[in-house]
Scaffold this motif. Structure first.
Motif, PDB file in Angstrom:
ATOM      1  N   PHE A 150      19.322 -38.672  19.587  1.00 30.97           N
ATOM      2  CA  PHE A 150      20.087 -38.303  20.977  1.00 30.97           C
ATOM      3  C   PHE A 150      21.139 -37.114  20.619  1.00 30.97           C
ATOM      4  N   SER A 151      21.636 -36.964  19.536  1.00 32.17           N
ATOM      5  CA  SER A 151      22.435 -35.984  19.140  1.00 32.17           C
ATOM      6  C   SER A 151      21.803 -34.749  19.031  1.00 32.17           C
ATOM      7  N   ILE A 152      20.402 -34.785  18.279  1.00 26.00           N
ATOM      8  CA  ILE A 152      19.822 -33.593  18.156  1.00 26.00           C
ATOM      9  C   ILE A 152      19.213 -33.090  19.509  1.00 26.00           C
ATOM     10  N   ARG A 176      33.213 -24.454  24.117  1.00 25.37           N
ATOM     11  CA  ARG A 176      32.624 -25.435  25.020  1.00 25.37           C
ATOM     12  C   ARG A 176      31.273 -26.107  24.156  1.00 25.37           C
ATOM     13  N   PHE A 177      30.380 -25.300  23.874  1.00 25.90           N
ATOM     14  CA  PHE A 177      29.322 -25.816  23.131  1.00 25.90           C
ATOM     15  C   PHE A 177      29.626 -26.243  21.632  1.00 25.90           C
ATOM     16  N   ALA A 178      30.680 -25.922  20.995  1.00 24.07           N
ATOM     17  CA  ALA A 178      30.926 -26.601  19.736  1.00 24.07           C
ATOM     18  C   ALA A 178      31.735 -27.980  20.016  1.00 24.07           C
ATOM     19  N   SER A 179      32.474 -28.157  21.161  1.00 28.79           N
ATOM     20  CA  SER A 179      32.983 -29.519  21.414  1.00 28.79           C
ATOM     21  C   SER A 179      31.922 -30.246  21.910  1.00 28.79           C
ATOM     22  N   VAL A 218      28.001 -36.908  22.272  1.00 26.01           N
ATOM     23  CA  VAL A 218      27.895 -37.533  23.558  1.00 26.01           C
ATOM     24  C   VAL A 218      27.377 -36.416  24.560  1.00 26.01           C
ATOM     25  N   PHE A 219      26.663 -36.643  25.423  1.00 33.34           N
ATOM     26  CA  PHE A 219      26.198 -35.331  26.344  1.00 33.34           C
ATOM     27  C   PHE A 219      27.343 -35.133  27.232  1.00 33.34           C
ATOM     28  N   LYS A 246      30.188 -32.244  31.980  1.00 36.98           N
ATOM     29  CA  LYS A 246      31.072 -31.044  32.539  1.00 36.98           C
ATOM     30  C   LYS A 246      30.829 -29.915  31.767  1.00 36.98           C
ATOM     31  N   THR A 247      30.341 -29.735  30.333  1.00 40.85           N
ATOM     32  CA  THR A 247      29.874 -28.617  29.945  1.00 40.85           C
ATOM     33  C   THR A 247      28.454 -28.131  30.575  1.00 40.85           C
ATOM     34  N   ALA A 248      27.607 -29.205  30.648  1.00 42.16           N
ATOM     35  CA  ALA A 248      26.187 -28.802  31.102  1.00 42.16           C
ATOM     36  C   ALA A 248      26.433 -28.334  32.564  1.00 42.16           C
TER      37      ALA A 248
END
Length: 181
Positions: free
Chosen positions: A21-23, A145-148, A154-155, A158-160
């Motif tokens: 999931f993380s990858i 935003r990418f780094a956080s 967790v997906f 908001k960033t997506a």
């Protein structure tokens, strides 16, 4: 490149445990970040005729996005610093509107209206400007935003949505610019 990167977890699985999931969340966020960056560069490319100038503008825009969080630490958090920063941004918006319209009167009008609005707000309530420029610039920081989102495991919806919005916004601006030619 993203398709090739998507195969790497299968190779890593042969040597140990993999948090799938993380990858794949990181790969999806990377794809969305690249989409946003590509659309920004396409927009800067549509603004000019020369490929070299387009490359410099695109690289400059991405460098500004990368160093946006550092910019907030350099600019003082006082009301007057935010006021001056918004006046400079108003002038830049006027310059960009001139690039779109090639009409000096429209560009000057846009800048004058924005500067008047900022000045009126500043004269009525200076406390509104306290640290507001830093918060505004933090919203432009694509890479933070990418780094956080990648580090949180967790997906981050908001960033997506932010990356998709940036990509769609600059693609629409690109289409508008190309159609005006």
């Amino acid at each position: 490149p993203v398709a090739v990167i998507s195969l790497v977890p299968f190779i890593l699985k042969m040597y140990g445990n993999v948090d799938w999931f993380s990858i794949y969340t990181a790969i999806a966020m990377f794809f969305l970040l690249i989409s946003a960056m590509t659309s920004i560069c396409m927009f800067t490319s549509s603004l000019c005729e020369s490929q070299i100038i387009a490359a410099v503008l695109g690289s400059g825009a991405l460098i500004v996005c990368y160093f946006a969080s550092l910019l907030t630490s350099v600019i003082p958090k006082t009301e007057i610093a935010a006021f001056i920063s918004f006046l400079v941004l108003s002038a830049l918006v006027g310059l960009i509107s001139y690039g779109f319209t090639r009409n000096l009167y429209i560009a000057l009008s846009v800048s004058a209206v924005l500067m008047a609005v900022v000045s009126i707000i500043y004269m009525n309530d200076r406390s509104v400007f306290l640290n507001v420029f830093g918060k505004t610039v933090d919203h432009v920081a694509l890479f933070d935003r990418f780094a956080s989102s990648v580090n949180s495991k967790v997906f981050d919806v908001k960033t997506a949505v932010y990356y998709l919005s940036v990509a769609i916004f600059f693609n629409v601006l690109t289409v508008q610019t190309v159609e005006k030619r």
